[in-house]
Scaffold this motif. Structure first.
Motif, PDB file in Angstrom:
ATOM      1  N   PRO A 191      11.270  12.908  19.941  1.00 27.11           N
ATOM      2  CA  PRO A 191      10.237  11.880  19.968  1.00 27.11           C
ATOM      3  C   PRO A 191       8.949  12.415  20.586  1.00 27.11           C
ATOM      4  CG  PRO A 191      11.827  11.505  21.709  1.00 27.11           C
ATOM      5  CD  PRO A 191      12.375  12.619  20.858  1.00 27.11           C
ATOM      6  N   LEU A 192       7.838  11.797  20.247  1.00 31.78           N
ATOM      7  CA  LEU A 192       6.546  12.229  20.796  1.00 31.78           C
ATOM      8  C   LEU A 192       6.526  12.215  22.320  1.00 31.78           C
ATOM      9  CD1 LEU A 192       3.833  10.650  18.465  1.00 31.78           C
ATOM     10  CD2 LEU A 192       4.113  13.058  19.007  1.00 31.78           C
ATOM     11  N   SER A 193       7.330  11.362  22.918  1.00 33.66           N
ATOM     12  CA  SER A 193       7.357  11.261  24.377  1.00 33.66           C
ATOM     13  C   SER A 193       7.820  12.552  25.049  1.00 33.66           C
ATOM     14  CB  SER A 193       8.261  10.103  24.816  1.00 33.66           C
ATOM     15  OG  SER A 193       9.574  10.279  24.308  1.00 33.66           O
ATOM     16  N   LYS A 194       8.501  13.421  24.286  1.00 36.01           N
ATOM     17  CA  LYS A 194       8.970  14.684  24.840  1.00 36.01           C
ATOM     18  C   LYS A 194       8.003  15.842  24.617  1.00 36.01           C
ATOM     19  CE  LYS A 194      14.008  14.149  25.015  1.00 36.01           C
ATOM     20  NZ  LYS A 194      15.297  14.822  24.700  1.00 36.01           N
ATOM     21  N   VAL A 195       6.957  15.600  23.851  1.00 37.17           N
ATOM     22  CA  VAL A 195       5.985  16.656  23.551  1.00 37.17           C
ATOM     23  C   VAL A 195       5.049  16.865  24.735  1.00 37.17           C
ATOM     24  CG1 VAL A 195       4.077  17.331  22.051  1.00 37.17           C
ATOM     25  CG2 VAL A 195       6.095  16.226  21.081  1.00 37.17           C
ATOM     26  N   THR A 196       4.844  18.126  25.120  1.00 34.42           N
ATOM     27  CA  THR A 196       3.968  18.451  26.245  1.00 34.42           C
ATOM     28  C   THR A 196       2.634  19.053  25.812  1.00 34.42           C
ATOM     29  OG1 THR A 196       5.066  20.605  26.496  1.00 34.42           O
ATOM     30  CG2 THR A 196       5.903  18.773  27.826  1.00 34.42           C
ATOM     31  N   LYS A 197       2.599  19.625  24.581  1.00 35.32           N
ATOM     32  CA  LYS A 197       1.330  20.179  24.093  1.00 35.32           C
ATOM     33  C   LYS A 197       1.359  20.336  22.584  1.00 35.32           C
ATOM     34  CE  LYS A 197      -2.030  23.895  24.879  1.00 35.32           C
ATOM     35  NZ  LYS A 197      -2.384  25.118  25.650  1.00 35.32           N
ATOM     36  N   LEU A 198       0.222  20.038  21.959  1.00 33.98           N
ATOM     37  CA  LEU A 198      -0.001  20.297  20.539  1.00 33.98           C
ATOM     38  C   LEU A 198      -1.138  21.302  20.427  1.00 33.98           C
ATOM     39  CD1 LEU A 198       0.083  16.631  19.138  1.00 33.98           C
ATOM     40  CD2 LEU A 198       1.912  18.330  18.992  1.00 33.98           C
ATOM     41  N   ASP A 199      -0.983  22.281  19.548  1.00 36.48           N
ATOM     42  CA  ASP A 199      -2.016  23.303  19.438  1.00 36.48           C
ATOM     43  C   ASP A 199      -2.049  23.869  18.026  1.00 36.48           C
ATOM     44  OD1 ASP A 199      -4.045  25.012  20.310  1.00 36.48           O
ATOM     45  OD2 ASP A 199      -2.626  26.615  20.729  1.00 36.48           O
ATOM     46  N   ILE A 200      -3.239  23.934  17.445  1.00 39.78           N
ATOM     47  CA  ILE A 200      -3.406  24.525  16.125  1.00 39.78           C
ATOM     48  C   ILE A 200      -3.982  25.927  16.273  1.00 39.78           C
ATOM     49  CG2 ILE A 200      -4.697  24.416  13.970  1.00 39.78           C
ATOM     50  CD1 ILE A 200      -4.483  21.412  14.028  1.00 39.78           C
ATOM     51  N   SER A 201      -3.261  26.904  15.749  1.00 41.56           N
ATOM     52  CA  SER A 201      -3.745  28.283  15.731  1.00 41.56           C
ATOM     53  C   SER A 201      -2.949  29.073  14.710  1.00 41.56           C
ATOM     54  CB  SER A 201      -3.599  28.939  17.121  1.00 41.56           C
ATOM     55  OG  SER A 201      -2.245  29.090  17.479  1.00 41.56           O
ATOM     56  N   LYS A 202      -3.579  30.134  14.182  1.00 42.41           N
ATOM     57  CA  LYS A 202      -2.925  31.030  13.229  1.00 42.41           C
ATOM     58  C   LYS A 202      -2.300  30.296  12.047  1.00 42.41           C
ATOM     59  CE  LYS A 202      -1.944  34.320  16.914  1.00 42.41           C
ATOM     60  NZ  LYS A 202      -0.890  35.073  17.672  1.00 42.41           N
ATOM     61  N   GLY A 203      -2.989  29.226  11.591  1.00 48.85           N
ATOM     62  CA  GLY A 203      -2.538  28.516  10.407  1.00 48.85           C
ATOM     63  C   GLY A 203      -1.354  27.607  10.609  1.00 48.85           C
ATOM     64  N   LYS A 204      -1.042  27.282  11.866  1.00 48.44           N
ATOM     65  CA  LYS A 204       0.094  26.419  12.140  1.00 48.44           C
ATOM     66  C   LYS A 204      -0.239  25.386  13.216  1.00 48.44           C
ATOM     67  CE  LYS A 204       3.717  29.850  11.108  1.00 48.44           C
ATOM     68  NZ  LYS A 204       4.908  30.561  11.653  1.00 48.44           N
ATOM     69  N   LEU A 205       0.505  24.263  13.189  1.00 47.97           N
ATOM     70  CA  LEU A 205       0.459  23.286  14.271  1.00 47.97           C
ATOM     71  C   LEU A 205       1.677  23.562  15.148  1.00 47.97           C
ATOM     72  CD1 LEU A 205      -0.462  20.690  15.748  1.00 47.97           C
ATOM     73  CD2 LEU A 205       0.861  19.385  14.065  1.00 47.97           C
ATOM     74  N   PHE A 206       1.438  24.056  16.360  1.00 40.29           N
ATOM     75  CA  PHE A 206       2.519  24.364  17.288  1.00 40.29           C
ATOM     76  C   PHE A 206       2.812  23.144  18.160  1.00 40.29           C
ATOM     77  CE2 PHE A 206       0.906  28.514  16.150  1.00 40.29           C
ATOM     78  CZ  PHE A 206       2.067  29.262  16.000  1.00 40.29           C
ATOM     79  N   ILE A 207       4.093  22.831  18.311  1.00 41.00           N
ATOM     80  CA  ILE A 207       4.530  21.663  19.051  1.00 41.00           C
ATOM     81  C   ILE A 207       5.420  22.119  20.206  1.00 41.00           C
ATOM     82  CG2 ILE A 207       5.756  19.467  18.918  1.00 41.00           C
ATOM     83  CD1 ILE A 207       5.331  19.767  15.777  1.00 41.00           C
ATOM     84  N   THR A 208       4.902  22.034  21.423  1.00 43.29           N
ATOM     85  CA  THR A 208       5.676  22.394  22.605  1.00 43.29           C
ATOM     86  C   THR A 208       6.273  21.125  23.200  1.00 43.29           C
ATOM     87  OG1 THR A 208       4.140  24.212  23.046  1.00 43.29           O
ATOM     88  CG2 THR A 208       5.610  23.565  24.839  1.00 43.29           C
ATOM     89  N   HIS A 209       7.572  21.158  23.461  1.00 41.81           N
ATOM     90  CA  HIS A 209       8.242  19.969  24.001  1.00 41.81           C
ATOM     91  C   HIS A 209       9.214  20.363  25.105  1.00 41.81           C
ATOM     92  CE1 HIS A 209      11.775  20.972  21.453  1.00 41.81           C
ATOM     93  NE2 HIS A 209      10.859  21.336  20.569  1.00 41.81           N
ATOM     94  N   THR A 210       9.830  19.399  25.731  1.00 41.95           N
ATOM     95  CA  THR A 210      10.677  19.663  26.897  1.00 41.95           C
ATOM     96  C   THR A 210      11.900  20.511  26.575  1.00 41.95           C
ATOM     97  OG1 THR A 210      11.753  17.527  26.514  1.00 41.95           O
ATOM     98  CG2 THR A 210       9.954  17.579  28.119  1.00 41.95           C
ATOM     99  N   ASP A 211      12.282  20.576  25.304  1.00 40.60           N
ATOM    100  CA  ASP A 211      13.465  21.350  24.910  1.00 40.60           C
ATOM    101  C   ASP A 211      13.130  22.655  24.203  1.00 40.60           C
ATOM    102  OD1 ASP A 211      15.119  19.285  25.882  1.00 40.60           O
ATOM    103  OD2 ASP A 211      14.965  18.203  23.980  1.00 40.60           O
ATOM    104  N   GLY A 212      11.833  22.967  24.052  1.00 43.65           N
ATOM    105  CA  GLY A 212      11.468  24.201  23.368  1.00 43.65           C
ATOM    106  C   GLY A 212      10.151  24.085  22.628  1.00 43.65           C
ATOM    107  N   GLU A 213      10.076  24.738  21.459  1.00 40.32           N
ATOM    108  CA  GLU A 213       8.837  24.734  20.670  1.00 40.32           C
ATOM    109  C   GLU A 213       9.170  24.789  19.183  1.00 40.32           C
ATOM    110  OE1 GLU A 213       4.857  26.984  21.565  1.00 40.32           O
ATOM    111  OE2 GLU A 213       5.991  28.237  20.165  1.00 40.32           O
ATOM    112  N   GLY A 214       8.339  24.128  18.374  1.00 40.08           N
ATOM    113  CA  GLY A 214       8.449  24.178  16.932  1.00 40.08           C
ATOM    114  C   GLY A 214       7.062  24.325  16.331  1.00 40.08           C
ATOM    115  N   SER A 215       6.987  24.509  15.026  1.00 38.53           N
ATOM    116  CA  SER A 215       5.675  24.654  14.383  1.00 38.53           C
ATOM    117  C   SER A 215       5.733  24.163  12.945  1.00 38.53           C
ATOM    118  CB  SER A 215       5.212  26.110  14.415  1.00 38.53           C
ATOM    119  OG  SER A 215       6.071  26.927  13.629  1.00 38.53           O
ATOM    120  N   ILE A 216       4.563  23.793  12.419  1.00 32.83           N
ATOM    121  CA  ILE A 216       4.423  23.339  11.048  1.00 32.83           C
ATOM    122  C   ILE A 216       3.280  24.113  10.410  1.00 32.83           C
ATOM    123  CG2 ILE A 216       4.069  21.345   9.540  1.00 32.83           C
ATOM    124  CD1 ILE A 216       4.495  19.586  12.018  1.00 32.83           C
TER     125      ILE A 216
END
Length: 300
Positions: A160-185
């Motif tokens: 859920p969004l409540s667990k996200v700590t940072k959103l960042d766009i770089s290198k052609g991706k949206l990086f999603i940092t959250h309490t359990d790790g990181e993902g990207s789109i």
């Protein structure tokens, strides 16, 4: 002040690479902490007596405009949210209810264009537009509705969004940092989810601001800054002189200024084609057809 009128980068006096000196600001900020530092410095220096920032709301990662009159309140707006916050909606309230006579604001290119139009044609904003003392801009390729952000995050990383700590766009991706790790789109998978108006905007770099900044073109943890007006140049220079901002060498190459030129040109070219198509159909779009421009990259 010697202004360069560049149709791709917009008007500017100088481009520098810098970051905030205050470690607390850097910790809360997206990259170089430039916006938070400049607004705080402008407040302390009497250039503004308050500013409008995009602060957190009760919904995670859904910003709401806040009239900030202290550095602490300004820092509530630190960090990028990637969804629109209606800062312009509080301009009247800042003047008429808070009594601010020198208002600062931060906005995306489309918001800044709206404010400049209000200053040129005040109409219902009489006694408000002249109180806008400082406009800072942030780079923006496109912006997303809140529900799009929610979908990207929850479908991609499964939290859920409540667990996200940072959103960042770089290198052609949206990086999603959250309490359990990181993902990207990959950003190519977000096309079609942006706000409709983003498809007709010709401004990537906040060309009509007093000063604009963003992480693109700078090394990690730093920002590139365009000093665009005398007001913006004076503010940035004073912040540097007072030790609030430190400067490093600006990269003119493909990962520096050339990258800013490339992205700005891409946005202008892609969206001008869409504008031309609408105008050819007889629809009302507040931009000129490419055939009526002296330079096709002009933001008009």
């Amino acid at each position: 002040m010697n202004i360069t009128n560049d149709p791709i980068l917009g008007p500017y006096e100088e481009i520098i690479t810098a970051r905030a000196v205050d470690k607390k600001v850097l910790k809360k900020s997206q990259d170089g902490g430039i916006v938070s530092t400049l607004l705080s410095f402008a407040l302390e220096d009497g250039i503004i007596d308050g500013t409008i920032v995009a602060a957190p709301s009760d919904d995670p990662w859904k910003p709401e405009p806040l009239i900030a009159t202290t550095k602490k309140e300004i820092l509530k707006g630190a960090g990028t949210k990637y969804t629109m916050c209606p800062n312009v909606a509080l301009l009247k309230e800042a003047t008429r209810e808070y009594g601010l006579e020198k208002i600062g604001t931060i906005g995306t290119p489309c918001q800044i264009m709206g404010i400049r139009k209000l200053q040129s044609y005040p109409m219902g904003f009489r006694n408000v537009s002249e109180n806008i003392a400082l406009i800072l801009g942030i780079y923006c390729m496109e912006n997303f509705p809140y529900e799009s952000i929610r979908t990207f995050v929850e479908d991609t990383v499964g939290v859920p969004l409540s667990k996200v700590t940072k959103l960042d766009i770089s290198k052609g991706k949206l990086f999603i940092t959250h309490t359990d790790g990181e993902g990207s789109i990959p950003l190519k998978k977000t096309h079609g989810f942006e706000q409709t108006g983003c498809n007709y905007c010709l401004d990537y770099l906040g060309e009509l601001s007093d000063a604009s900044c963003g992480s693109v073109g700078a090394k990690p943890g730093w920002s590139t800054i365009f000093k665009r007006t005398n007001k913006g140049k004076t503010l940035v220079d004073r912040a540097i002189e007072e030790g609030e901002i430190e400067v490093t060498e600006t990269n003119p190459g493909k990962f520096g200024i050339e990258m800013l030129e490339k992205l700005s040109k891409q946005k202008k070219t892609k969206n001008q084609k869409k504008i031309d198509k609408k105008l050819d159909l007889g629809l009302n779009i507040p931009f000129k057809h490419s055939r009526d421009k002296t330079d096709i990259y002009e933001n008009r």
